[in-house]
Scaffold this motif. Sequence first.
Motif, PDB file in Angstrom:
ATOM      1  N   UNK A 101      43.091  27.655  51.532  1.00  0.00           N
ATOM      2  CA  UNK A 101      43.028  27.799  50.080  1.00  0.00           C
ATOM      3  C   UNK A 101      42.745  26.427  49.471  1.00  0.00           C
ATOM      4  N   UNK A 102      41.550  26.242  48.902  1.00  0.00           N
ATOM      5  CA  UNK A 102      41.262  24.962  48.250  1.00  0.00           C
ATOM      6  C   UNK A 102      42.215  24.776  47.068  1.00  0.00           C
ATOM      7  N   UNK A 134      47.919  54.141  48.659  1.00  0.00           N
ATOM      8  CA  UNK A 134      48.209  52.981  47.826  1.00  0.00           C
ATOM      9  C   UNK A 134      48.321  51.710  48.673  1.00  0.00           C
ATOM     10  N   UNK A 135      48.836  51.857  49.889  1.00  0.00           N
ATOM     11  CA  UNK A 135      49.043  50.695  50.753  1.00  0.00           C
ATOM     12  C   UNK A 135      47.792  50.325  51.539  1.00  0.00           C
ATOM     13  N   UNK A 136      46.837  51.211  51.542  1.00  0.00           N
ATOM     14  CA  UNK A 136      45.643  50.972  52.347  1.00  0.00           C
ATOM     15  C   UNK A 136      44.798  49.871  51.740  1.00  0.00           C
ATOM     16  N   UNK A 137      44.261  48.985  52.590  1.00  0.00           N
ATOM     17  CA  UNK A 137      43.465  47.897  52.044  1.00  0.00           C
ATOM     18  C   UNK A 137      42.023  47.979  52.500  1.00  0.00           C
ATOM     19  N   UNK A 183      52.490  39.045  50.069  1.00  0.00           N
ATOM     20  CA  UNK A 183      52.126  37.735  49.532  1.00  0.00           C
ATOM     21  C   UNK A 183      53.062  37.321  48.417  1.00  0.00           C
ATOM     22  N   UNK A 218      50.882  43.560  58.177  1.00  0.00           N
ATOM     23  CA  UNK A 218      50.376  42.716  57.095  1.00  0.00           C
ATOM     24  C   UNK A 218      51.568  42.238  56.282  1.00  0.00           C
ATOM     25  N   UNK A 224      46.276  46.549  43.738  1.00  0.00           N
ATOM     26  CA  UNK A 224      45.807  47.548  42.771  1.00  0.00           C
ATOM     27  C   UNK A 224      45.845  46.889  41.407  1.00  0.00           C
ATOM     28  N   UNK A 255      45.023  32.260  41.770  1.00  0.00           N
ATOM     29  CA  UNK A 255      45.429  31.685  43.049  1.00  0.00           C
ATOM     30  C   UNK A 255      46.220  32.673  43.917  1.00  0.00           C
ATOM     31  N   UNK A 256      46.646  33.796  43.363  1.00  0.00           N
ATOM     32  CA  UNK A 256      47.394  34.765  44.180  1.00  0.00           C
ATOM     33  C   UNK A 256      46.711  36.127  44.276  1.00  0.00           C
ATOM     34  N   UNK A 278      44.685  38.896  45.838  1.00  0.00           N
ATOM     35  CA  UNK A 278      44.434  39.122  47.254  1.00  0.00           C
ATOM     36  C   UNK A 278      43.962  40.543  47.515  1.00  0.00           C
ATOM     37  N   UNK A 279      43.335  40.635  48.664  1.00  0.00           N
ATOM     38  CA  UNK A 279      42.862  41.875  49.215  1.00  0.00           C
ATOM     39  C   UNK A 279      43.914  42.983  49.080  1.00  0.00           C
ATOM     40  N   UNK A 280      43.502  44.122  48.592  1.00  0.00           N
ATOM     41  CA  UNK A 280      44.410  45.260  48.595  1.00  0.00           C
ATOM     42  C   UNK A 280      45.214  45.462  47.320  1.00  0.00           C
ATOM     43  N   UNK A 299      40.888  48.478  43.200  1.00  0.00           N
ATOM     44  CA  UNK A 299      41.594  47.819  44.298  1.00  0.00           C
ATOM     45  C   UNK A 299      40.777  46.610  44.723  1.00  0.00           C
ATOM     46  N   UNK A 327      37.344  31.985  47.367  1.00  0.00           N
ATOM     47  CA  UNK A 327      37.757  30.849  46.544  1.00  0.00           C
ATOM     48  C   UNK A 327      37.156  29.577  47.104  1.00  0.00           C
ATOM     49  N   UNK A 328      36.822  28.647  46.229  1.00  0.00           N
ATOM     50  CA  UNK A 328      36.411  27.317  46.678  1.00  0.00           C
ATOM     51  C   UNK A 328      36.812  26.302  45.617  1.00  0.00           C
ATOM     52  N   UNK A 336      36.948  47.460  43.996  1.00  0.00           N
ATOM     53  CA  UNK A 336      36.378  48.807  44.121  1.00  0.00           C
ATOM     54  C   UNK A 336      37.120  49.758  43.194  1.00  0.00           C
TER      55      UNK A 336
END
Lengths: 377, 512
Positions: free
Chosen positions: B489-490, B394-397, B293, B290, A336, A329-330, A332-334, A260, A266-267, A280
């Motif tokens: 986001x650069x 599964x949804x936990x971040x 995306x 949340x 899977x 670029x997409x 993200x946190x969380x 996960x 990003x830079x 993780x």
Amino acid sequence: MSASVHPARDPASPRPPRTLTLDDIEALALGAWILGTGGGGDPYHKLLNMRELYRKGHSVTLIDPLSLADDAQVAVLSNMGAPLVGQERLADADFAVKPVRTMERYLGRPFDAVMSLEIGGGNGVHPMMVGALTGYPVVDADTMGRAYPEAQMTSVAVAGLQCYPFTLADIRDNEVIIPRAESWKWMERISRKACTEVGSIAATCKAPRTGREVKDHGILYTTTKAIDLGRAVFDARARHADPVTAIVEACAGKRIFTGKVVDVERRATEGFLRGRAEIDGLDGDAGSRFTVHFQNEFSVGYRNGDPVVMTPDLICVVDSVSGDGIGTDVLRYGQRVSVLALPGPDIFKTPAGLEAVGPRAFGFDLDFHSVFDGDGA
Amino acid sequence: MRRIGIDVGGTNTDAVLVDGSTILGAVKTATTDDVTSGVRTALKDLAAAVGEAITGAGAVMIGTTHFVNAVVQRRRLNRAAALRICLPSCASLPPMVDWPQDLAELVDGGRYMVAGGHEYDGRPIVPMDETAIAAAARKMRADGVRSAAVTSVFSPLTGEFEDRASEILRSEYPELRVTTSSTLGRIGLLERENVTILNASLQDLAEETVQAFEQAISESGIAAPLFITQNDGTVASADVAREQPVYGFASGPTNSMRGAAFLSGIEDAMVLDIGGTTSDIGCLRAGFPREANNVVEVGGVRTLFRMPDVVSIGIGGGTIVDPDPLSVGPLSVGYRLTREARVFGGDTLTLSDVAAAAGLVEIGDRSRVANLSGDLVTEVMAVVHRRLAETVDRMKTDAAAVPLLAVGGGAFLSPDRMDGISEVVRVEHYAVANAVGAAIAQVSGEVDHVFRDMDRDALLKQAEAMARAKALAAGADPASVKVVDMEDLPLAYLPGNAVRARVKVVGDIAAA
């Protein structure tokens, strides 16, 4: 390793040309996005163009590179620019043809076929639009076997082939021809400037290749590889089987890590999206931490601080449920995700290849070690 | 200020009266086909429950799935013309190119592409073709199409061309209702245009629905302004909502999550909303859901909506249980629960029956499930708990343990303990969390903009100021405005250190 998937073919009896179906193109778009190793741009708009072209009766013929005459003239095509701009200025099939015509006028002779600069991401589908509109066959090959960020990171550059001439087209009535450049790096710098000036998006035709050059230095059968890969994922989804396993099997790859995403940094530096993602572990990898670095595409992966996978092996980060590629670029946190390694083209494992695309080319002071060498672990 | 919150769902219409942090009353009634009478009944029941207190309400906030259902079910949509300002770019992918055919046929009121649009840095691609826009307006009038969607390349950076195009359209065709894409979306031309066209196709229904709500309120003797809740947990005034119905598409899950946060006083948590047919699982951060995306499809159309990141699984109070061989769901008796479940005298074994047998809830006639074997009850609840726990995980971040808020009419099905969950919180009024969420909605302002040659602090500050100005324009109390989301986001390849920044601020509605 790739030999086990696509056995070397007998040059005397190349595969006959075949007309691609729209299903093939759909599979190609999915496979190309996975082979993009996080970069290369989402092929969606190019896929939409292909659906429109097929609906209007166009089609694409795919040819075996070994069927090319030695003196055949092959256009190497790509779209160049920032993926963000591509989200607003949509890929346009007619526009993709423009630099090809410019190059033909400059050379004073027509092309015999077209091919992709890079099979990974949107550029894997790009030459299909040109093939559909011009009738030129598309060669089953590219020059990266994936996506890489710069012009010198190709099999033809590594082989030391000529880097010019180059043509670029803008949607307005602007065309650029670069008749000569000192090196691939200079070609990259000059063409990037021109691209930026016309809005950071342009259709390009790279230095044309002869049939002999494609046969000797192209990465062969990558179009078929991407189509097969996409089909394997579609089939797995339809059977409610695991699409990630299907990718590993279709490409003779390895599952490196499952987990996960817990952090993404990003830079933008020197015109690239650089950064890293921390993952993780879950399931069998629970308790471990994986760090994957990227420069547009994924470059090196560390497990608990030790480098375990690096370019030119392909590092693909895919959605653990759907098997879809995930762009740098997409991320993200969380999310899977599963980190996979797929075998890279052999030419990139030579000293010259490693100089162009090995870990040091991306700023990592590491000696290349393939996950596909040695113990097979 | 006292507020009435109403949630008009597919099955139930719930209403609550909230005063500050106190719930003065809560009622649940059946949703009706005409919407108006269901809302009127809910208000009547609420008045009966709270008495005179209801007349002091300062606002009525309604959340509804009406508009999103219209798109999903392909009904009551009006035709809309799509005008795109883009040429010479984008020509090979016309408007609605990736729509499902049935929906496109229903909505298509002409597709026009004209010269214009901007580069990523704000330069025009080419000058806008005003003559072509005037000609398009005359064609729309001749076709009898009364709603138009206008989309220009990179309009989230500058809405100049879309605004000018609207002026031209209206001067040629004054009755035309125009939706401009810069008011609705982010960067991503096709998806933003899709949303704009959907919005234009909902103009008739939005007009009727908002009027029906207003009528129900005035017939109930309540003299308070109407607000409609939005996907992001904020509200729009009735006039704005009438023009932008798409912004209410995902207000259902948002309201239940916001309501759960309010009822529990916990702002960072997982939320499990168990209804009659499904369980929705989402994640609260700073009191807001949340957001997803990824591209969100609505009725088969790709959008870039700000939607809560929610997964649904087929577990609810009406979920059908087959004992042999044991299977749980995904079919549900849905709104027929109070007739078909065994505890209510029916013949179908549902999760409500099993929960009643397990002593988890007091509903119906428990003696009617006394014959269920203890083993079966234990086994079914284990399946339910395992599926819910897996989906929550599964949804936990967050790696750290967080609380879980269990809400909805079927909250009794939630386990009391889960891995990675610090505690399972059950709150009073859990069954009407969505109406509570509607009652406490705020107003927001958001920017999504590309900045060049600015350091990070300066550009984020400027983005925040722009978002703040939008929130104040939407009616926020300046003292209450705070940032809930900030992201930069650069942008690779773009020169001049280009950075795309998104900032969202929210605030309480200023007392009128």
